[in-house]
Scaffold this active site. Structure first.
Site, PDB file in Angstrom:
ATOM      1  CG  ASP A  98       9.642  17.981 -38.267  1.00  0.00           C
ATOM      2  OD1 ASP A  98       9.661  18.296 -39.634  1.00  0.00           O
ATOM      3  OD2 ASP A  98       9.903  16.591 -38.407  1.00  0.00           O
ATOM      4  CG  ASP A 201       7.297  18.208 -43.222  1.00  0.00           C
ATOM      5  OD1 ASP A 201       7.363  17.088 -43.319  1.00  0.00           O
ATOM      6  OD2 ASP A 201       6.049  18.672 -43.561  1.00  0.00           O
ATOM      7  CD  GLU A 260      10.011  15.236 -45.849  1.00  0.00           C
ATOM      8  OE1 GLU A 260       9.766  13.978 -45.961  1.00  0.00           O
ATOM      9  OE2 GLU A 260       9.325  16.307 -45.600  1.00  0.00           O
ATOM     10  CG  HIS A 338       8.431  10.777 -39.529  1.00  0.00           C
ATOM     11  ND1 HIS A 338       9.625  11.371 -39.780  1.00  0.00           N
ATOM     12  CD2 HIS A 338       7.378  11.505 -40.115  1.00  0.00           C
ATOM     13  CE1 HIS A 338       9.317  12.358 -40.557  1.00  0.00           C
ATOM     14  NE2 HIS A 338       8.157  12.488 -40.513  1.00  0.00           N
ATOM     15  CG  ASP A 339       7.504  10.264 -43.621  1.00  0.00           C
ATOM     16  OD1 ASP A 339       6.156  10.191 -43.276  1.00  0.00           O
ATOM     17  OD2 ASP A 339       7.806  11.546 -43.849  1.00  0.00           O
TER      18      ASP A 339
END
Length: 557
Positions: A98, A201, A260, A338-339
């Site tokens: 990430d 990200d 993302e 994870h979101d």
């Protein structure tokens, strides 16, 4: 479309703090991940994606970076990372990191210097604005983490700095060439260290509109409002992205870049992934999901109200993305990350937990695209259940709680809703066995609460488990026609998800019942070979009979 190593990968997303603790402190770490590489290899994973491991105050669990060149001490050392890279490659797998490029921590030396000396070059590494005419915030733009995007200079100056997320995570000024170069340098450091790719990200937010603009509202007050049009997908993002990726690809052409792009529609997905533009190889959008909000309670905030899937809308979103990207790039296929809450809590049927998990996996992962499995998903891992509002670590939760309480909801009801829908409930420890703390650690985990009784050891021993079904599914994904076939959505009843994968020589029909009601379906061809079946689905001739939450994959003769 050219073929690269990443065109047929299966990605496994690891939240490092929650995967495996090797040093008995209750926090997952890099050596813990390294120890589980054989498990991932056996499952059928080809690529591992790690959420941020850089040095961080952990305000946002690593997305607030204070030093991009150091590993956070809670997760391990640089030597541990080098061992991980070596071990991954020895197993014939790949590793992506990430990469947080929109903002830093307020503890980063750049921001500290920007505060200490307004004349420093680092002041221009961030986004500053003078107060509005009334002395207040420059505009009414809202932060994704609640409140305003503006925070007053903590050193006592009159200006405000911009933070799209937490106020302790100031946004970088990508108009500044020095910032662009600094972030390219960081990326090159890690690629040269041996990682195989980057997950970018929040890259869609790198460009911002003129700060003098205010979002119009009917009340005319200054209440902060989420204003995506001012800080998402602006044209300048493409230039920043191209300039960043092109330099890396020039030196390391096999580097995989997945971005993302949470709010990207299919047309924006095409724009970000068009071959030859040196932007992204793939993007991750949240616009694949579709929830049925018809049963929402209008008496309080809908932010964390649980919702079932709207299957028809989900099919519409899927076919829109697949059609747009058919000749451009590969979609990313995922049920959770994870979101968001875990798919087993969000969409699985509690009356059919195993069957629904398998049917949902079949519906998604055989599509044209790149599967991204969230750690523990292959076990049917559910959300952790917290007992305290503070466990969610979210500034927006108190507002929801107040709204629900005003509508007469009890604490038990409020906690149930939050535990079903909140992203932090989806970040609980991996469950490896049936020992204390499920083998994640012998110490109380950093995130803990009530959990369902499931673990990798038991599922590996059970040939009918969700784990073994995922293993079979991922093996099938590596075979024709799934390796390079086109996606064709088929017409079906509302609760059926049916499609073809056609590589020009063979076709495979995927028929999934995403409901508790028995269904029937007529295949588009007669005969063929059954490649995968679950939930008691059967077929004869062209007729498929589907019990609750079942699926069938048939290859044409």
């Amino acid at each position: 479309m050219s073929k690269h190593w990443y065109d047929q990968q299966t990605i496994y997303q690891i939240y490092p703090k929650s995967f495996n603790d090797s040093n008995h402190d209750g926090i997952g770490d890099i050596p813990g991940i390294t120890a589980k590489i054989p498990y991932l290899k056996q499952l059928g994973i080809t690529t591992i994606w790690l959420n941020p491991i850089y040095q961080s105050p952990q305000v946002d669990n690593g997305y607030d970076v204070s030093d991009y060149y150091q590993v956070d001490s809670s997760l391990g050392t640089m030597t541990d990372v080098e061992t991980l890279i070596k071990t991954v490659h020895e197993h014939g797998m790949y590793l992506i990191f990430d990469f947080v490029l929109n903002h830093t921590s307020d503890q980063h030396p750049w921001f500290k210097q920007a505060l200490a000396d307004p004349q420093s070059k680092y002041r221009d590494y961030y986004l500053w604005q003078d107060p509005a005419a009334d002395g207040g915030r420059p505009n009414n733009w809202g932060s994704f983490f609640g409140g305003s995007v503006w925070a007053k200079d903590p050193a006592g100056g009159s200006q405000y700095y911009f933070h799209l997320f937490d106020k302790r995570m100031p946004d970088l000024n990508w108009k500044n060439p020095a910032v662009q170069q600094a972030m390219r340098d960081v990326a090159e450091f890690w690629v040269e260290k041996g990682i195989d790719g980057l997950r970018l990200d929040a890259f869609i937010h790198l460009a911002k509109a003129d700060f003098r603009q205010t979002y119009p509202n009917r009340t005319g007050d200054s209440t902060p409002i989420i204003s995506d049009m001012f800080y998402a997908h602006l044209p300048k993002v493409h230039q920043y992205l191209h300039d960043f990726v092109a330099v890396i690809k020039a030196k390391h052409p096999d580097t995989y870049v997945v971005g993302e792009a949470s709010s990207a529609d299919p047309h924006l997905m095409v724009d970000y992934t068009t071959p030859g533009t040196d932007e992204c190889d793939q993007v991750i959008t949240f616009r694949t999901f579709a929830d049925d909000n018809t049963q929402d309670d209008p008496s309080f905030s809908d932010t964390f109200q649980p919702r079932p899937m709207d299957v028809t809308a989900y099919k519409q979103n899927t076919v829109g993305i697949q059609a747009a990207l058919a000749d451009t790039s590969l979609p990313t296929l995922y049920w959770n990350n994870h979101d968001m809450a875990r798919v087993a809590t969000r969409y699985d049927d509690p009356d059919y937990p195993q069957a629904s998990a398998k049917a949902l996996a079949t519906a998604l992962y055989l599509q044209r695209g790149i599967p991204i499995i969230y750690y523990g998903e292959e076990l049917g891992l559910t959300n952790i259940r917290y007992h305290d509002i503070a466990d969610f670590e979210d500034q927006t939760v108190p507002t929801f709680v107040a709204s629900a309480q005003a509508a007469g909801k009890s604490k038990v009801e409020i906690m149930r809703m939050l535990n079903q829908t909140h992203k932090m409930a989806g970040r609980g420890p991996m469950q490896w066995d049936n020992t204390v703390y499920h083998g994640f650690s012998d110490h109380l985990p950093w995130k803990h609460g009530d959990t369902d009784d499931m673990n990798a050891q038991a599922e590996i021993a059970d040939p009918d488990s969700i784990y073994h079904y995922y293993q079979q599914l991922l093996q099938l994904k590596q075979c024709a026609p799934f390796t390079n076939g086109q996606f064709i959505m088929l017409g079906s009843a509302e609760q059926l998800f049916t499609y073809l994968i056609d590589d020009g020589q063979k076709q495979a029909a995927i028929v999934c019942n995403l409901s508790a009601q028995a269904q029937t379906y007529l295949l588009p061809f007669v005969g063929g070979k059954v490649l995968l079946v679950q939930g008691g689905a059967t077929y004869r001739g062209r007729q498929v009979t589907l019990p609750a939450w079942s699926s069938l994959v048939v290859k044409s003769a």
